[in-house]
Design an enzyme around this catalytic site. Structure first.
Site, PDB file in Angstrom:
ATOM      1  N   CYS A 173      -1.659   2.310  12.599  1.00 26.21           N
ATOM      2  CA  CYS A 173      -1.968   1.474  11.336  1.00 26.21           C
ATOM      3  C   CYS A 173      -2.077   0.263  12.219  1.00 26.21           C
ATOM      4  CB  CYS A 173      -1.617   1.690   9.784  1.00 26.21           C
ATOM      5  SG  CYS A 173      -1.356   4.029  10.182  1.00 26.21           S
TER       6      CYS A 173
ATOM      7  N   ARG B  74       4.645   7.498  13.959  1.00 26.35           N
ATOM      8  CA  ARG B  74       4.453   5.886  12.971  1.00 26.35           C
ATOM      9  C   ARG B  74       5.432   5.746  12.869  1.00 26.35           C
ATOM     10  NH1 ARG B  74      -0.654   6.017  12.481  1.00 26.35           N
ATOM     11  NH2 ARG B  74      -2.093   8.207  10.966  1.00 26.35           N
TER      12      ARG B  74
ATOM     13  N   CYS C  99      -5.454   2.898   9.950  1.00 25.98           N
ATOM     14  CA  CYS C  99      -5.298   3.850  11.328  1.00 25.98           C
ATOM     15  C   CYS C  99      -7.369   4.882  11.650  1.00 25.98           C
ATOM     16  CB  CYS C  99      -4.260   4.852  10.737  1.00 25.98           C
ATOM     17  SG  CYS C  99      -4.706   5.408   9.189  1.00 25.98           S
TER      18      CYS C  99
ATOM     19  N   CYS D 203      -6.275   0.376   5.118  1.00 26.33           N
ATOM     20  CA  CYS D 203      -5.125   0.277   6.678  1.00 26.33           C
ATOM     21  C   CYS D 203      -6.346   0.894   7.443  1.00 26.33           C
ATOM     22  CB  CYS D 203      -4.626   2.516   5.890  1.00 26.33           C
ATOM     23  SG  CYS D 203      -3.065   1.954   7.193  1.00 26.33           S
TER      24      CYS D 203
ATOM     25  N   GLU E 292      12.481  -3.248   0.770  1.00 28.48           N
ATOM     26  CA  GLU E 292      10.875  -3.529   1.085  1.00 28.48           C
ATOM     27  C   GLU E 292      10.334  -3.900  -0.128  1.00 28.48           C
ATOM     28  OE1 GLU E 292       9.315  -2.921   2.807  1.00 28.48           O
ATOM     29  OE2 GLU E 292      10.024  -2.199   4.981  1.00 28.48           O
TER      30      GLU E 292
ATOM     31  N   SER F  64      -0.544  15.134   0.759  1.00 32.14           N
ATOM     32  CA  SER F  64      -0.871  15.425   0.951  1.00 32.14           C
ATOM     33  C   SER F  64      -0.420  17.328   1.414  1.00 32.14           C
ATOM     34  CB  SER F  64      -1.900  15.527   1.992  1.00 32.14           C
ATOM     35  OG  SER F  64      -1.039  15.331   2.855  1.00 32.14           O
TER      36      SER F  64
ATOM     37  N   ARG G 111      -3.779  13.972   7.168  1.00 31.71           N
ATOM     38  CA  ARG G 111      -4.365  13.648   8.910  1.00 31.71           C
ATOM     39  C   ARG G 111      -5.789  14.046   9.899  1.00 31.71           C
ATOM     40  NH1 ARG G 111       1.228  11.133  11.099  1.00 31.71           N
ATOM     41  NH2 ARG G 111       1.669   9.881  10.008  1.00 31.71           N
TER      42      ARG G 111
ATOM     43  N   LYS H 223       6.938   3.155   1.521  1.00 31.61           N
ATOM     44  CA  LYS H 223       6.351   4.296   2.194  1.00 31.61           C
ATOM     45  C   LYS H 223       6.776   4.242   3.437  1.00 31.61           C
ATOM     46  CE  LYS H 223       1.522   5.521   4.822  1.00 31.61           C
ATOM     47  NZ  LYS H 223       0.186   5.533   4.676  1.00 31.61           N
TER      48      LYS H 223
ATOM     49  N   LYS I 123       6.350   6.351  -2.032  1.00 34.18           N
ATOM     50  CA  LYS I 123       5.432   7.701  -1.256  1.00 34.18           C
ATOM     51  C   LYS I 123       6.153   8.004   0.250  1.00 34.18           C
ATOM     52  CE  LYS I 123       1.619   8.143   1.287  1.00 34.18           C
ATOM     53  NZ  LYS I 123      -0.244   7.479   2.424  1.00 34.18           N
TER      54      LYS I 123
END
Ligand code: PBG
Length: 330
Positions: free
Chosen positions: A131, A222, A123, A121, A238, A279, A210, A200, A253
C-alpha cells in the site's frame, strides 16, 4: 394458570404493527455504499470467482452498472481501479488520465446525484502490491511511511480534481489524513470530505478482495501498517489521531468481527461512522446461500441491522444493490 407478571416484554412483540412501532433500528437504501471495480484491461465484465455477483468492469460497463444501481436506489459508490500498468511509485494512481480519474469524470457527468467516493490506496498500482513505497530485504517488506504519504496525497488530489465527492484513504500510513487535508485545501478542495479507513485491521477476510483488485502483496504481508486484530484500545487511538488530523468521517474495517470497535468509536467520537462488510464476509454468506444453507436475504438484512444497531451510519457492502432493491420494493 396465568402468572401475574409486571413485566412481559412479549406484549410488545405480539404483532407486526406493534413490533414496527417499537423498532429501534431501521434500514434505508441510502445507508449502503456499493464498491465497484473499474478495469482498464477488461474488455467485458469479468466475474470475481470468490465474490458471486461482483465483476471487474471495463469503463462502459461501469457506467451501465452505476446507472442500474442508482435506479435500484443506491445513493453512493466506492471506486477501486485496476490499471494496465504498475510500477514502484504507483504512477498510475495519480495520473490525470488514470482509470479511476476517468471513471469519476464520466460518472459525475452521467449521474450528478450519485455520490462518488474513491478508495485512495496505492496497492493496486504498485508492482509489488503493497500500500506504499516499499523496500525489500529478502522476504521482508519495509513500507516507508512518509514517502508513501506524499504519493497518497497526490492520488487524493487527483481524485478530487476529477470530481470525486469524497476521498477514502485505506492505506493506514501515519499522518496521511493531516497531509491529505492540507494537500486538498492547497489545491482548492476545501469542501471535499475525507472518509478515513481509520481502524483498518490486517484481516484474513480481505482474501477475495485481493482477487477482485489484483492487489495481493507479492512478498510479505500488510501487518507492518494495518492493525493487529487483537487490539481494540489501539483502534481508538488510531481513530483519535485521524479525527485530530481532520477526518470528516471514519470507518471500521472489517465489519461483523469488529462490532465492538465500531460501537466504541461511535460512542466516543460521535462522527459519521461507517462499517465495511468486507469481501470475505460477503463470500461466506454467498457461499452458504448457494448451498441452500442460509437464507441470503434474511441474513443480509439482519447483518445490516446489526451494523446500524452497533452505531454505523452506513455500511459499505457488495450487496448494496440487492439491499436497495429489497428496501425499496423494486
Ligand atoms: C486497499 C483495500 C483493501 C480492501 C479495501 N481497500 C485490501 C487490503 O487492504 O488488502 C479490502 C476490502 C474487502 O476485503 O472487501 N488497501
Amino acid at each position: 394458570m396465568a402468572l401475574s407478571l409486571l413485566h412481559r416484554p412479549r406484549r410488545l412483540r405480539s404483532s407486526p404493527a406493534i413490533r414496527n412501532l417499537v423498532r429501534e433500528t431501521n434500514l434505508r437504501s441510502s445507508d449502503f455504499i456499493l464498491p465497484l471495480f473499474v478495469s482498464e484491461k477488461a474488455t467485458a465484465p469479468i466475474p470475481v470467482k470468490s465474490m458471486p455477483g461482483v465483476f471487474q468492469l471495463p469503463h462502459e460497463a461501469l457506467l451501465a452498472e452505476a446507472v442500474a444501481a442508482h435506479k435500484d436506489g443506491v445513493a453512493a459508490v466506492l471506486l477501486f481501479g485496476l490499471p494496465t500498468t504498475k510500477d514502484e511509485v504507483a504512477s498510475t494512481a495519480y495520473a490525470e488520465d488514470g482509470v479511476v480519474q476517468k471513471a469519476v469524470r464520466a460518472l459525475k457527468a452521467k449521474l450528478p446525484n450519485l455520490l462518488v467516493i474513491t478508495d485512495v490506496c496505492l496497492c493496486e498500482y504498485m508492482s509489488h502490491g503493497h500500500c506504499g513505497v516499499t523496500h525489500f530485504d529478502g522476504e521482508r517488506a519495509h513500507t516507508l511511511n512518509d514517502a508513501s504519504v506524499e504519493l497518497l496525497v497526490k492520488t487524493a488530489v487527483s481524485h478530487a480534481r476529477a470530481g470525486a465527492d469524497i476521498v477514502a484513504p485505506s492505506d493506514m500510513m501515519d499522518g496521511r489524513i493531516g497531509a491529505m487535508r492540507k494537500g486538498l485545501d492547497q489545491a482548492g478542495f476545501q469542501d471535499t470530505p475525507i472518509l478515513s479507513y481509520a481502524a483498518k485491521f490486517a484481516s484474513a477476510f480481505y482474501g477475495p478482495f485481493r482477487d477482485a483488485a489484483e492487489s495481493p502483496p507479492q512478498i510479505g504481508d500488510r501487518k507492518g501498517y494495518q492493525m493487529d486484530p487483537a487490539n481494540g484500545r489501539e483502534a481508538l487511538r488510531e481513530v483519535a489521531l485521524d479525527v485530530s488530523e481532520g477526518a470528516d468521517m471514519v470507518m471500521v474495517k472489517p465489519g461483523l468481527p469488529y462490532l465492538d470497535i465500531l460501537s466504541k468509536v461511535k460512542e466516543r467520537f460521535e462522527l459519521p461512522t461507517f462499517a465495511y462488510h468486507v469481501s470475505g464476509e460477503y463470500a461466506m454468506l454467498k457461499a452458504a446461500a448457494q448451498q441452500g444453507w442460509l437464507d441470503e436475504k434474511a441474513c443480509l438484512l439482519e447483518t445490516m441491522l446489526a451494523f446500524k444497531r452497533a452505531g454505523a451510519d452506513g455500511v459499505i457492502t457488495y450487496a448494496a444493490r440487492d439491499l436497495a432493491r429489497w428496501l425499496n420494493n423494486r
